[in-house]
Design a protein around this motif. Structure first.
Motif, PDB file in Angstrom:
ATOM      1  N   TRP A  72     -10.108   4.214 -26.237  1.00 50.97           N
ATOM      2  CA  TRP A  72     -11.261   3.579 -26.843  1.00 50.97           C
ATOM      3  C   TRP A  72     -10.741   2.520 -27.800  1.00 50.97           C
ATOM      4  N   LEU A  73     -10.869   1.263 -27.411  1.00 50.81           N
ATOM      5  CA  LEU A  73     -10.373   0.156 -28.218  1.00 50.81           C
ATOM      6  C   LEU A  73     -11.503  -0.416 -29.067  1.00 50.81           C
ATOM      7  N   TYR A  74     -11.244  -0.539 -30.354  1.00 52.59           N
ATOM      8  CA  TYR A  74     -12.167  -1.233 -31.248  1.00 52.59           C
ATOM      9  C   TYR A  74     -11.513  -2.567 -31.552  1.00 52.59           C
ATOM     10  N   ILE A  75     -12.077  -3.630 -31.015  1.00 48.61           N
ATOM     11  CA  ILE A  75     -11.462  -4.946 -31.080  1.00 48.61           C
ATOM     12  C   ILE A  75     -12.197  -5.791 -32.116  1.00 48.61           C
ATOM     13  N   ASN A  76     -11.450  -6.207 -33.162  1.00 50.74           N
ATOM     14  CA  ASN A  76     -12.006  -7.090 -34.179  1.00 50.74           C
ATOM     15  C   ASN A  76     -11.813  -8.524 -33.740  1.00 50.74           C
ATOM     16  N   GLY A  77     -12.901  -9.202 -33.470  1.00 52.57           N
ATOM     17  CA  GLY A  77     -12.846 -10.606 -33.099  1.00 52.57           C
ATOM     18  C   GLY A  77     -13.067 -11.486 -34.312  1.00 52.57           C
ATOM     19  N   PHE A  78     -13.201 -12.770 -34.079  1.00 48.90           N
ATOM     20  CA  PHE A  78     -13.427 -13.697 -35.183  1.00 48.90           C
ATOM     21  C   PHE A  78     -14.823 -13.541 -35.768  1.00 48.90           C
ATOM     22  N   ALA A  79     -15.806 -13.396 -34.920  1.00 52.02           N
ATOM     23  CA  ALA A  79     -17.184 -13.326 -35.382  1.00 52.02           C
ATOM     24  C   ALA A  79     -17.772 -11.920 -35.306  1.00 52.02           C
ATOM     25  N   SER A  80     -17.280 -11.100 -34.395  1.00 54.43           N
ATOM     26  CA  SER A  80     -17.866  -9.772 -34.222  1.00 54.43           C
ATOM     27  C   SER A  80     -16.815  -8.790 -33.722  1.00 54.43           C
ATOM     28  N   SER A  81     -17.201  -7.535 -33.692  1.00 58.18           N
ATOM     29  CA  SER A  81     -16.322  -6.471 -33.214  1.00 58.18           C
ATOM     30  C   SER A  81     -16.959  -5.809 -31.997  1.00 58.18           C
ATOM     31  N   HIS A  82     -16.113  -5.277 -31.123  1.00 56.27           N
ATOM     32  CA  HIS A  82     -16.597  -4.671 -29.889  1.00 56.27           C
ATOM     33  C   HIS A  82     -15.824  -3.394 -29.599  1.00 56.27           C
ATOM     34  N   TRP A  83     -16.494  -2.444 -28.955  1.00 54.99           N
ATOM     35  CA  TRP A  83     -15.837  -1.272 -28.391  1.00 54.99           C
ATOM     36  C   TRP A  83     -15.565  -1.563 -26.928  1.00 54.99           C
ATOM     37  N   LEU A  84     -14.404  -1.151 -26.468  1.00 55.63           N
ATOM     38  CA  LEU A  84     -14.044  -1.292 -25.061  1.00 55.63           C
ATOM     39  C   LEU A  84     -13.381   0.009 -24.634  1.00 55.63           C
ATOM     40  N   ILE A  85     -13.946   0.683 -23.643  1.00 59.28           N
ATOM     41  CA  ILE A  85     -13.447   1.979 -23.189  1.00 59.28           C
ATOM     42  C   ILE A  85     -12.771   1.793 -21.835  1.00 59.28           C
ATOM     43  N   ILE A  86     -11.525   2.223 -21.750  1.00 58.87           N
ATOM     44  CA  ILE A  86     -10.768   2.098 -20.505  1.00 58.87           C
ATOM     45  C   ILE A  86     -10.338   3.491 -20.068  1.00 58.87           C
ATOM     46  N   ASN A  87     -10.733   3.882 -18.860  1.00 59.12           N
ATOM     47  CA  ASN A  87     -10.384   5.194 -18.312  1.00 59.12           C
ATOM     48  C   ASN A  87      -9.091   5.123 -17.519  1.00 59.12           C
ATOM     49  N   ALA A  88      -8.395   6.235 -17.470  1.00 58.51           N
ATOM     50  CA  ALA A  88      -7.147   6.309 -16.715  1.00 58.51           C
ATOM     51  C   ALA A  88      -7.390   6.132 -15.222  1.00 58.51           C
ATOM     52  N   SER A  89      -8.535   6.554 -14.746  1.00 61.69           N
ATOM     53  CA  SER A  89      -8.821   6.439 -13.318  1.00 61.69           C
ATOM     54  C   SER A  89      -9.096   4.998 -12.889  1.00 61.69           C
ATOM     55  N   GLY A  90      -9.306   4.103 -13.841  1.00 61.32           N
ATOM     56  CA  GLY A  90      -9.608   2.727 -13.512  1.00 61.32           C
ATOM     57  C   GLY A  90      -8.403   1.817 -13.382  1.00 61.32           C
TER      58      GLY A  90
END
Length: 123
Positions: A81-99
């Motif tokens: 579960w990546l919490y990515i801080n961008g310049f203007a906003s932040s986003h969650w990005l979930i990456i599964n091992a099966s993908g």
């Protein structure tokens, strides 16, 4: 979505007013839709993920994310579960091992842990 639907039906059975039952079902439907939309946004089915030290970039046909991996990111056995801080906003990005293939997933886990460690040292 199924959880919200079952909750609305079960909860509305105990209400005596038809208006209260309708409000319960409508609000559960709205919350279910919002939750499903958040899930689809943070858990994309396809895309290109580029990771370089603490900087990362993700792109697909509907979403473009650039930024650093935050301290809030989490590494689990079968997902990251990546919490990515961008310049203007932040986003969650979930990456599964099966993908992804196994070697890429192990590299992602290592780089995420290293990025979290670097962010903790900077504070």
């Amino acid at each position: 979505m199924v959880y919200f639907s079952l909750f609305a039906v079960c909860y509305s059975l105990f209400l005596t007013s038809v208006l209260a039952q309708f409000i319960c079902v409508a609000s559960s439907t709205i919350f279910g839709y919002v939750s499903w939309h958040w899930y689809k946004k943070s858990h994309p089915q396809q895309g290109v993920f580029i990771l370089d030290s603490t900087q990362c970039r993700f792109e697909n046909n509907t979403l473009k994310i650039n930024g650093h991996i935050s301290n809030k990111s989490r590494v689990y056995q079968s997902s990251v579960w990546l919490y990515i801080n961008g310049f203007a906003s932040s986003h969650w990005l979930i990456i599964n091992a099966s993908g992804v293939d196994e070697l890429s997933f192990v590299r992602l886990k290592r780089l995420t842990l290293a990025a979290r460690h670097e962010q903790a040292e900077l504070k």
